[in-house]
Motif scaffolding. Structure first.
Motif, short mmCIF file in Angstrom:
data_model
loop_
_atom_site.label_atom_id
_atom_site.label_comp_id
_atom_site.label_asym_id
_atom_site.label_seq_id
_atom_site.Cartn_x
_atom_site.Cartn_y
_atom_site.Cartn_z
N PRO A 17 6.53 -16.30 -17.52
CA PRO A 17 6.38 -15.22 -16.54
C PRO A 17 7.66 -14.40 -16.45
O PRO A 17 8.76 -14.92 -16.64
N ALA A 18 7.53 -13.12 -16.14
CA ALA A 18 8.67 -12.21 -16.08
C ALA A 18 9.74 -12.71 -15.12
O ALA A 18 10.94 -12.63 -15.42
N TYR A 19 9.33 -13.24 -13.95
CA TYR A 19 10.32 -13.71 -12.98
C TYR A 19 11.15 -14.84 -13.57
O TYR A 19 12.35 -14.95 -13.31
N GLN A 20 10.52 -15.70 -14.39
CA GLN A 20 11.24 -16.83 -14.97
C GLN A 20 12.26 -16.33 -16.00
O GLN A 20 13.39 -16.80 -16.03
N LYS A 21 11.87 -15.37 -16.80
CA LYS A 21 12.79 -14.80 -17.78
C LYS A 21 13.99 -14.18 -17.08
O LYS A 21 15.13 -14.35 -17.50
N GLU A 22 13.73 -13.47 -15.97
CA GLU A 22 14.83 -12.88 -15.20
C GLU A 22 15.77 -13.95 -14.65
O GLU A 22 16.99 -13.78 -14.67
N GLU A 23 15.20 -15.05 -14.15
CA GLU A 23 16.02 -16.16 -13.65
C GLU A 23 16.88 -16.74 -14.77
O GLU A 23 18.06 -17.03 -14.58
N TRP A 24 16.27 -16.93 -15.94
CA TRP A 24 17.00 -17.48 -17.08
C TRP A 24 18.12 -16.54 -17.51
O TRP A 24 19.22 -16.98 -17.81
N GLU A 25 17.83 -15.24 -17.56
CA GLU A 25 18.86 -14.26 -17.94
C GLU A 25 20.03 -14.31 -16.96
O GLU A 25 21.19 -14.30 -17.36
N SER A 26 19.71 -14.36 -15.67
CA SER A 26 20.74 -14.39 -14.64
C SER A 26 21.58 -15.66 -14.75
O SER A 26 22.81 -15.61 -14.69
N HIS A 27 20.91 -16.79 -14.93
CA HIS A 27 21.63 -18.07 -15.03
C HIS A 27 22.49 -18.11 -16.29
O HIS A 27 23.64 -18.56 -16.26
#
Length: 131
Positions: A17-27
């Motif tokens: 999901p897009a939100y998960q990719k964003e979380e991974w990018e941020s982390h």
């Protein structure tokens, strides 16, 4: 990995999901890692939890399989010097985040719920009074 292992690189593709990719990018950014490096590291760390009876490399003591705390502390200390309080805060934050994520997953899967009446979280199937 054996000495004769193929170390050439190959692509792995997955969909999240897009939100998960964003979380991974941020982390990954917080850890000063590329996204590929972050995903590869997290997958390897996660695999340790599925390897029954396997010890962390170089881990000693009564619980060599552990919960990767030893690895986490060594990784933190490899990057910087920490006081006791700073180390405690760093590992406690990780535990809080993991607990929060787990509780959210269990609630969305309708396996647990928060009940003021019961004073906190409770299992859904253990709810014998019908509310």
């Amino acid at each position: 990995m054996s000495d004769s292992a193929d170390t050439s690189r190959t692509a792995v593709k997955t969909y999240v999901p897009a939100y998960q990719k964003e979380e991974w990018e941020s982390h990954a950014e917080e850890l000063d890692m590329s996204q590929s490096e972050f995903v590869r590291t997290m997958v390897q760390a996660g695999r340790r939890g599925f390897e029954s009876g396997s010890a962390e490399p170089g881990s000693h003591g009564p619980d060599p399989g552990g919960n990767a705390l030893e690895t986490q502390v060594l990784e933190l200390l490899a990057a910087d010097t920490y006081s006791w309080e700073e180390l405690l805060e760093a590992v406690a934050d990780d535990i809080e985040s993991r607990l929060d994520e787990t509780l959210e997953e269990l609630q969305s899967g309708n396996r647990i719920r928060y009940s003021g009446r019961h004073g906190g979280y409770t299992t859904v199937d253990g709810d014998d009074d019908g509310d």
